[in-house]
Design a protein around this motif. Structure first.
Motif, PDB file in Angstrom:
ATOM      1  N   GLU A   1      25.652  30.886  32.322  1.00 42.45           N
ATOM      2  CA  GLU A   1      26.434  31.103  33.335  1.00 42.45           C
ATOM      3  C   GLU A   1      26.031  30.738  34.671  1.00 42.45           C
ATOM      4  OE1 GLU A   1      29.383  29.708  32.820  1.00 42.45           O
ATOM      5  OE2 GLU A   1      30.112  30.519  30.994  1.00 42.45           O
ATOM      6  N   VAL A   2      24.611  32.012  35.344  1.00 40.21           N
ATOM      7  CA  VAL A   2      24.210  32.005  36.021  1.00 40.21           C
ATOM      8  C   VAL A   2      24.006  31.637  36.738  1.00 40.21           C
ATOM      9  CG1 VAL A   2      22.736  33.856  37.728  1.00 40.21           C
ATOM     10  CG2 VAL A   2      24.576  35.127  36.205  1.00 40.21           C
ATOM     11  N   ALA A   3      22.872  30.503  35.738  1.00 44.57           N
ATOM     12  CA  ALA A   3      22.125  29.330  35.733  1.00 44.57           C
ATOM     13  C   ALA A   3      23.209  28.363  36.236  1.00 44.57           C
ATOM     14  CB  ALA A   3      21.435  28.927  34.772  1.00 44.57           C
ATOM     15  N   LEU A   4      24.016  27.973  35.963  1.00 44.48           N
ATOM     16  CA  LEU A   4      25.319  27.325  36.152  1.00 44.48           C
ATOM     17  C   LEU A   4      25.801  27.121  37.791  1.00 44.48           C
ATOM     18  CD1 LEU A   4      27.065  25.971  33.400  1.00 44.48           C
ATOM     19  CD2 LEU A   4      25.653  24.606  34.221  1.00 44.48           C
ATOM     20  N   GLY A   5      25.160  28.760  38.862  1.00 42.48           N
ATOM     21  CA  GLY A   5      26.472  28.535  39.201  1.00 42.48           C
ATOM     22  C   GLY A   5      27.377  29.479  39.472  1.00 42.48           C
ATOM     23  N   ASP A   6      28.017  30.375  38.864  1.00 39.08           N
ATOM     24  CA  ASP A   6      29.946  30.464  38.109  1.00 39.08           C
ATOM     25  C   ASP A   6      29.129  32.095  37.468  1.00 39.08           C
ATOM     26  OD1 ASP A   6      32.252  30.282  37.443  1.00 39.08           O
ATOM     27  OD2 ASP A   6      32.400  28.906  35.611  1.00 39.08           O
ATOM     28  N   ASP A   7      29.285  32.639  39.049  1.00 37.56           N
ATOM     29  CA  ASP A   7      29.286  33.834  38.952  1.00 37.56           C
ATOM     30  C   ASP A   7      30.477  34.767  38.151  1.00 37.56           C
ATOM     31  OD1 ASP A   7      26.051  34.166  39.507  1.00 37.56           O
ATOM     32  OD2 ASP A   7      26.901  33.957  41.460  1.00 37.56           O
ATOM     33  N   ARG A   8      31.169  34.109  37.974  1.00 38.84           N
ATOM     34  CA  ARG A   8      32.797  34.631  38.024  1.00 38.84           C
ATOM     35  C   ARG A   8      33.456  34.310  36.988  1.00 38.84           C
ATOM     36  NH1 ARG A   8      36.291  35.246  42.252  1.00 38.84           N
ATOM     37  NH2 ARG A   8      35.722  34.416  44.705  1.00 38.84           N
ATOM     38  N   ALA A   9      32.112  33.314  36.016  1.00 42.43           N
ATOM     39  CA  ALA A   9      32.454  33.859  34.608  1.00 42.43           C
ATOM     40  C   ALA A   9      32.016  34.421  34.073  1.00 42.43           C
ATOM     41  CB  ALA A   9      32.272  31.570  33.722  1.00 42.43           C
ATOM     42  N   ALA A  10      30.327  34.796  34.683  1.00 41.78           N
ATOM     43  CA  ALA A  10      29.672  35.415  34.081  1.00 41.78           C
ATOM     44  C   ALA A  10      30.055  36.643  33.964  1.00 41.78           C
ATOM     45  CB  ALA A  10      27.926  34.949  35.232  1.00 41.78           C
ATOM     46  N   ALA A  11      30.955  37.516  34.979  1.00 37.34           N
ATOM     47  CA  ALA A  11      31.335  38.723  35.477  1.00 37.34           C
ATOM     48  C   ALA A  11      32.343  38.711  34.330  1.00 37.34           C
ATOM     49  CB  ALA A  11      31.315  38.635  36.777  1.00 37.34           C
TER      50      ALA A  11
ATOM     51  N   GLU B   1      28.143  40.993  43.010  1.00 35.67           N
ATOM     52  CA  GLU B   1      27.084  41.188  44.857  1.00 35.67           C
ATOM     53  C   GLU B   1      27.186  39.160  45.079  1.00 35.67           C
ATOM     54  OE1 GLU B   1      23.417  42.115  47.453  1.00 35.67           O
ATOM     55  OE2 GLU B   1      23.003  42.500  44.937  1.00 35.67           O
ATOM     56  N   ARG B   2      27.236  38.482  44.679  1.00 33.23           N
ATOM     57  CA  ARG B   2      27.262  37.566  45.058  1.00 33.23           C
ATOM     58  C   ARG B   2      29.057  36.660  44.771  1.00 33.23           C
ATOM     59  NH1 ARG B   2      22.563  37.096  41.641  1.00 33.23           N
ATOM     60  NH2 ARG B   2      24.531  36.212  39.881  1.00 33.23           N
ATOM     61  N   THR B   3      29.563  37.433  43.990  1.00 31.00           N
ATOM     62  CA  THR B   3      31.402  37.269  44.750  1.00 31.00           C
ATOM     63  C   THR B   3      32.116  38.267  45.285  1.00 31.00           C
ATOM     64  OG1 THR B   3      31.475  38.745  42.490  1.00 31.00           O
ATOM     65  CG2 THR B   3      31.128  35.944  42.526  1.00 31.00           C
ATOM     66  N   GLY B   4      31.679  39.049  46.348  1.00 33.76           N
ATOM     67  CA  GLY B   4      31.730  39.815  47.649  1.00 33.76           C
ATOM     68  C   GLY B   4      32.483  41.444  46.977  1.00 33.76           C
ATOM     69  N   LYS B   5      31.737  41.575  45.846  1.00 35.99           N
ATOM     70  CA  LYS B   5      32.836  42.810  45.240  1.00 35.99           C
ATOM     71  C   LYS B   5      31.308  44.342  45.026  1.00 35.99           C
ATOM     72  CE  LYS B   5      35.680  40.357  42.745  1.00 35.99           C
ATOM     73  NZ  LYS B   5      36.405  40.807  40.379  1.00 35.99           N
ATOM     74  N   PRO B   6      30.920  44.377  46.678  1.00 33.70           N
ATOM     75  CA  PRO B   6      29.310  45.265  46.371  1.00 33.70           C
ATOM     76  C   PRO B   6      30.085  46.334  45.184  1.00 33.70           C
ATOM     77  CG  PRO B   6      30.549  45.254  48.440  1.00 33.70           C
ATOM     78  CD  PRO B   6      31.005  43.656  47.656  1.00 33.70           C
ATOM     79  N   ARG B   7      31.533  47.119  46.300  1.00 31.08           N
ATOM     80  CA  ARG B   7      31.649  48.101  45.229  1.00 31.08           C
ATOM     81  C   ARG B   7      31.886  48.645  43.419  1.00 31.08           C
ATOM     82  NH1 ARG B   7      36.534  51.038  48.461  1.00 31.08           N
ATOM     83  NH2 ARG B   7      35.659  51.610  50.250  1.00 31.08           N
ATOM     84  N   ASP B   8      31.871  46.863  42.532  1.00 24.76           N
ATOM     85  CA  ASP B   8      31.957  47.000  41.488  1.00 24.76           C
ATOM     86  C   ASP B   8      30.498  47.008  40.664  1.00 24.76           C
ATOM     87  OD1 ASP B   8      34.929  46.997  41.159  1.00 24.76           O
ATOM     88  OD2 ASP B   8      34.816  44.955  41.098  1.00 24.76           O
ATOM     89  N   ALA B   9      29.764  46.485  42.172  1.00 20.56           N
ATOM     90  CA  ALA B   9      28.417  46.144  41.270  1.00 20.56           C
ATOM     91  C   ALA B   9      28.094  47.233  41.373  1.00 20.56           C
ATOM     92  CB  ALA B   9      27.563  45.291  42.718  1.00 20.56           C
ATOM     93  N   ILE B  10      28.080  48.661  42.222  1.00 18.63           N
ATOM     94  CA  ILE B  10      27.528  49.521  42.543  1.00 18.63           C
ATOM     95  C   ILE B  10      28.142  50.631  41.313  1.00 18.63           C
ATOM     96  CG2 ILE B  10      27.253  51.847  43.889  1.00 18.63           C
ATOM     97  CD1 ILE B  10      27.322  49.983  46.709  1.00 18.63           C
ATOM     98  N   ARG B  11      29.229  50.326  40.896  1.00 17.44           N
ATOM     99  CA  ARG B  11      29.391  51.335  39.744  1.00 17.44           C
ATOM    100  C   ARG B  11      29.167  50.209  38.476  1.00 17.44           C
ATOM    101  NH1 ARG B  11      32.557  48.653  36.089  1.00 17.44           N
ATOM    102  NH2 ARG B  11      33.415  47.090  37.679  1.00 17.44           N
ATOM    103  N   VAL B  12      28.533  49.614  38.306  1.00 14.76           N
ATOM    104  CA  VAL B  12      28.045  48.732  37.308  1.00 14.76           C
ATOM    105  C   VAL B  12      26.688  49.363  36.754  1.00 14.76           C
ATOM    106  CG1 VAL B  12      26.584  46.914  36.100  1.00 14.76           C
ATOM    107  CG2 VAL B  12      29.442  46.402  36.920  1.00 14.76           C
ATOM    108  N   ALA B  13      25.953  49.151  38.236  1.00 17.34           N
ATOM    109  CA  ALA B  13      24.979  50.340  38.502  1.00 17.34           C
ATOM    110  C   ALA B  13      24.571  51.575  37.911  1.00 17.34           C
ATOM    111  CB  ALA B  13      23.715  49.985  39.418  1.00 17.34           C
ATOM    112  N   LEU B  14      25.543  51.797  38.603  1.00 20.12           N
ATOM    113  CA  LEU B  14      25.901  54.093  38.291  1.00 20.12           C
ATOM    114  C   LEU B  14      25.575  54.271  36.765  1.00 20.12           C
ATOM    115  CD1 LEU B  14      27.454  55.538  41.390  1.00 20.12           C
ATOM    116  CD2 LEU B  14      25.136  55.607  40.088  1.00 20.12           C
ATOM    117  N   GLU B  15      26.683  53.003  36.214  1.00 19.72           N
ATOM    118  CA  GLU B  15      27.078  53.160  34.873  1.00 19.72           C
ATOM    119  C   GLU B  15      25.898  53.248  33.389  1.00 19.72           C
ATOM    120  OE1 GLU B  15      31.687  51.443  34.817  1.00 19.72           O
ATOM    121  OE2 GLU B  15      29.953  50.323  33.978  1.00 19.72           O
ATOM    122  N   ALA B  16      24.628  52.209  33.824  1.00 23.85           N
ATOM    123  CA  ALA B  16      23.421  52.357  33.470  1.00 23.85           C
ATOM    124  C   ALA B  16      23.221  52.791  34.136  1.00 23.85           C
ATOM    125  CB  ALA B  16      22.912  50.444  33.881  1.00 23.85           C
TER     126      ALA B  16
END
Length: 241
Positions: A123-133, A158-173
């Motif tokens: 999905e990322v390769a297809l440019g569909d970041d929303r579908a991947a997320a 991050e690419r879909t304009g949700k940096p806070r959610d990206a930070i949350r995912v990084a911290l979860e991992a």
């Protein structure tokens, strides 16, 4: 502030930033220790007392082992062949065909991490970041796995304009596996300028919840030093000690 005191604080901030960067790298790839000693760097807590990171076995020709929090059964040979063909389609510039194949495979093997991970990458390769997320968020919840697809998910958010959610995912991992310290701290430092206070407080909360995690304390100290607050950085390291 007197010039001498100001100069000392500047030097302290620079030294602290360098020290924290080094210790974060040490946490991500600790040097050899005596046999049986699996303590976390700067801590008396043993690695075996924390959730582990598993890697699913994959045959030659597939991507590097998938980071997962729980072990899952391997795919049978027929499904592995189909998964490898889908990867070949994606890497060969035909991600749409790869997605069709993977979706059929996912219907037969719902929630299998290898299929989920490759489908998200497609999905990322297809440019569909929303579908991947959407896919990764759903599957991580179903499987209760904070490592599954964390890297792809953080990038898609991050690419879909949700940096806070990206930070949350990084911290979860990072919470699930100290081995993710290097990658997760890099995500936080990269996204911190978009939300300095939110990033700092999220990492501070993680460090407070698990005060034995020296890697969190060092990450917080490094972030505070980068933000020009050496006094708070020193306090963060002091609390960890």
């Amino acid at each position: 502030m007197r010039p001498a005191r100001r100069a000392r604080r500047v030097l302290l901030a620079a030294a602290l930033a360098g020290a924290c960067a080094a210790t974060l790298a040490f946490a991500a790839a600790p040097p050899g220790r005596s046999p049986g000693d699996d303590r976390l760097p700067g801590s008396n807590v043993r690695q075996s007392e924390l959730p582990l990171r598993f890697s699913l076995p994959v045959p030659p020709g597939l991507p590097e082992p998938l980071r997962v929090q729980h072990p899952y059964p391997p795919l049978d040979p027929a499904h592995l062949v189909r998964l490898r063909r889908a990867l070949d389609l994606r890497s060969g510039g035909m991600p749409a065909r790869a997605r069709d194949s993977l979706q059929a495979l996912a219907d037969e093997l719902p929630h299998h991490p290898l299929v989920v991970g490759e489908l998200a990458a497609t999905e990322v390769a297809l440019g569909d970041d929303r579908a991947a997320a959407t896919l990764l968020s759903r599957e991580r919840s179903v499987l209760r796995d904070s490592l599954l697809g964390a890297h792809d998910l953080a990038g898609a958010l991050e690419r879909t304009g949700k940096p806070r959610d990206a930070i949350r995912v990084a911290l979860e991992a990072w919470t699930a596996s100290p081995a993710e310290a290097s990658w997760a701290s890099g995500v936080l430092l990269h996204l911190a300028p978009l939300d300095p206070r939110g990033t700092t407080e999220a990492l501070r909360a993680a460090s407070t919840r698990q005060p034995w995690r020296g890697d969190f304390a060092r990450g917080l100290a490094f972030l505070l030093a980068r933000q020009g607050d050496p006094a708070s950085a020193v306090r963060a390291l002091g609390a960890a000690e």
